[in-house]
Design a protein around this motif. Structure first.
Motif, short mmCIF file in Angstrom:
data_model
loop_
_atom_site.label_atom_id
_atom_site.label_comp_id
_atom_site.label_asym_id
_atom_site.label_seq_id
_atom_site.Cartn_x
_atom_site.Cartn_y
_atom_site.Cartn_z
N VAL A 138 0.91 -1.18 0.03
CA VAL A 138 -0.05 0.05 0.12
C VAL A 138 0.81 1.27 -0.11
CG1 VAL A 138 -2.28 -0.74 0.87
CG2 VAL A 138 -0.29 -0.42 2.51
N SER A 143 -1.64 -0.38 -4.71
CA SER A 143 -2.47 -0.95 -3.69
C SER A 143 -2.78 -2.19 -3.87
CB SER A 143 -3.78 -0.37 -3.02
OG SER A 143 -3.47 0.79 -2.76
N THR A 161 -6.25 -1.92 -6.38
CA THR A 161 -6.92 -1.09 -6.38
C THR A 161 -7.61 -0.83 -7.67
OG1 THR A 161 -7.53 1.17 -5.97
CG2 THR A 161 -5.42 0.71 -6.80
N ALA A 166 -4.33 3.58 -1.85
CA ALA A 166 -4.68 4.05 -0.61
C ALA A 166 -3.81 5.29 -0.29
CB ALA A 166 -4.10 2.82 0.21
N PHE A 218 -9.66 -3.43 -4.39
CA PHE A 218 -9.82 -2.03 -3.46
C PHE A 218 -10.48 -1.02 -4.29
CE2 PHE A 218 -6.02 -4.11 -1.52
CZ PHE A 218 -6.38 -4.54 -0.38
N PHE A 220 -10.83 3.26 -3.68
CA PHE A 220 -10.75 4.43 -2.41
C PHE A 220 -11.31 5.77 -3.17
CE2 PHE A 220 -7.37 1.50 -1.41
CZ PHE A 220 -7.93 1.04 -0.11
N VAL A 254 -10.14 3.25 5.83
CA VAL A 254 -9.32 2.83 4.81
C VAL A 254 -8.71 1.40 5.37
CG1 VAL A 254 -7.01 3.00 3.92
CG2 VAL A 254 -8.74 4.89 3.94
N LEU A 258 -8.51 -2.44 4.29
CA LEU A 258 -7.44 -3.11 3.87
C LEU A 258 -7.17 -4.58 4.65
CD1 LEU A 258 -4.89 0.01 3.76
CD2 LEU A 258 -5.61 -1.44 1.79
#
Ligand code: KG4
Ligand code: ZN
Length: 348
Positions: A138, A143, A161, A166, A218, A220, A254, A258
């Motif tokens: 990360v 990520s 991601t 991240a 992921f 974000f 976050v 994770l």
């Protein structure tokens, strides 16, 4: 011990000019020159500025590393360099420098994957990597969840991601809150005196329908937008924003996603060791939450010290030494810099 290969590693994929020297798994020098201050006023790394800074810092950083390690360049057994992924122009400076050294010294050249190097660096601190292990990387640029069987050949991507990294989310939210760049450490500090359950921010890709397609991926960017909207709404209503509470609630969201996904991946793949690397691994809440949740499942967590989590040359040297020790073939001298080098290509 003295039979272990002496390797010099060069890292220039982003804004840190890193030169590390290792003998096997022993760290001898880790010289880093960062151009982060030059990017601060832009709120992010400016590629051309970073490339120019690498060019200026390269020779002094190599000299500083050799001096610290107490070695002469002719003593090294191999040169390793990040060949990708990263910023094209920045990578090019490192690759060209490594080629010049390898050619001039008559030593083998290893063009290595930046992400695999983030994994290998932990050997300098905690000894040989458990095989297999689950690596969660990360940082500001990546990520990823990786299943690592052998860091020199077998790195399998499980998820990544689908939008912001991240660290990028930390940096963008910090900016929204008026905190300096890079924002991660500032959010970490502000969050320490905030309430992490003050605001219920969204956990990306954790809904049942998302878990079917993106179980180990992921997202974000929705979280970043949610924070922006929340701040705007408060401002419009004339309500003062408690920066510490926003930082703590954002950070909690976050870290929750994770650690949840990393543990799910480890359990699903029958892996008992999780390794966390990259700049965001320096986050105090992420470390604490990962250890607490992993312990409950009988899983061990390894996190290198913060200086080895952020980009550095020692990580590249560590992977280079492992490649030499396992007898892997070096790269050709026409090695290209590959800004999108896939994680499955450990040596280019
Ligand atoms: O690995 P790194 O040095 O460079 C990249 O490859 O991106 O990671 C830098 C990132 C930045 O986004 C920074 O905000 C974040 O790591 N970071 C942190 C912390 N320290 C650095 N994020 C959260 N908490 C921290 N303590
Ligand atoms: Zn990195």
């Amino acid at each position: 011990m003295s039979d272990a290969p002496l390797v010099l590693g060069i890292e220039t994929s982003c804004d840190e000019t890193g030169v590390g020297i290792v003998r096997g798994t022993t760290l001898l020098a880790d010289a880093v020159a960062s151009s982060v201050d030059e990017h601060a006023r832009f709120g992010g790394v400016v590629p051309e500025v970073a490339s120019r800074a690498h060019l200026e810092a390269m020779v002094p950083t190599i000299e500083r590393a050799c001096e610290t390690a107490g070695i002469a360049l002719r003593d090294v057994d191999a040169i390793a360099v990040t060949s990708g992924p990263g910023l094209a122009g920045a990578l090019l400076v490192g690759v060209a420098s490594a080629k010049a050294l390898a050619l001039g010294l008559g030593k083998p050249l290893y063009g290595v994957n930046h992400l695999a190097a983030h994994v290998a660096v932990d050997q300098l601190e905690h000894g040989p990597l458990p095989e297999p292990c689950l690596a969660m990387l990360v940082s500001g640029g990546h990520s990823s969840l990786l299943r690592v069987e052998d860091v020199t050949t077998g790195v399998e991507p499980l998820g990544a991601t689908i939008d912001d990294a991240a660290g990028e989310a930390f940096d963008k939210v910090a900016r929204l809150l008026g905190l300096p760049f890079p924002g991660g450490p500032h959010i970490d500090r502000a969050a320490a005196s905030g309430n992490s359950v003050a605001i219920d921010f969204p956990r990306g890709l954790t809904a049942r329908r998302d878990m079917e397609r993106h179980r180990f991926d992921f997202s974000f960017s929705g979280l970043k937008t949610a924070v922006a909207r929340w701040v705007e709404t408060q401002q419009r209503a004339g309500v003062a924003i408690d920066v510490n509470d926003v930082a703590a609630s954002f950070q909690e969201a976050v870290c929750d996603v994770l650690t949840r996904k990393a543990l799910d991946a480890a359990v699903t793949h029958g892996i008992e060791d999780i390794l966390i690397g990259g700049g965001v691994a320096a986050n105090s809440r992420l470390r604490a939450m990962a250890v607490e949740r992993a312990e409950a499942k009988g899983i061990r967590v390894r996190v290198p010290r913060p200086g080895l989590c952020t980009d550095n040359g020692a990580m590249v040297a560590a992977l280079g030494a492992e490649l030499v020790q396992r007898g892997r073939a070096p790269s050709a001298l026409d090695l290209p810099a590959d800004s999108s080098q896939p994680i499955t290509t450990v040596v280019a």
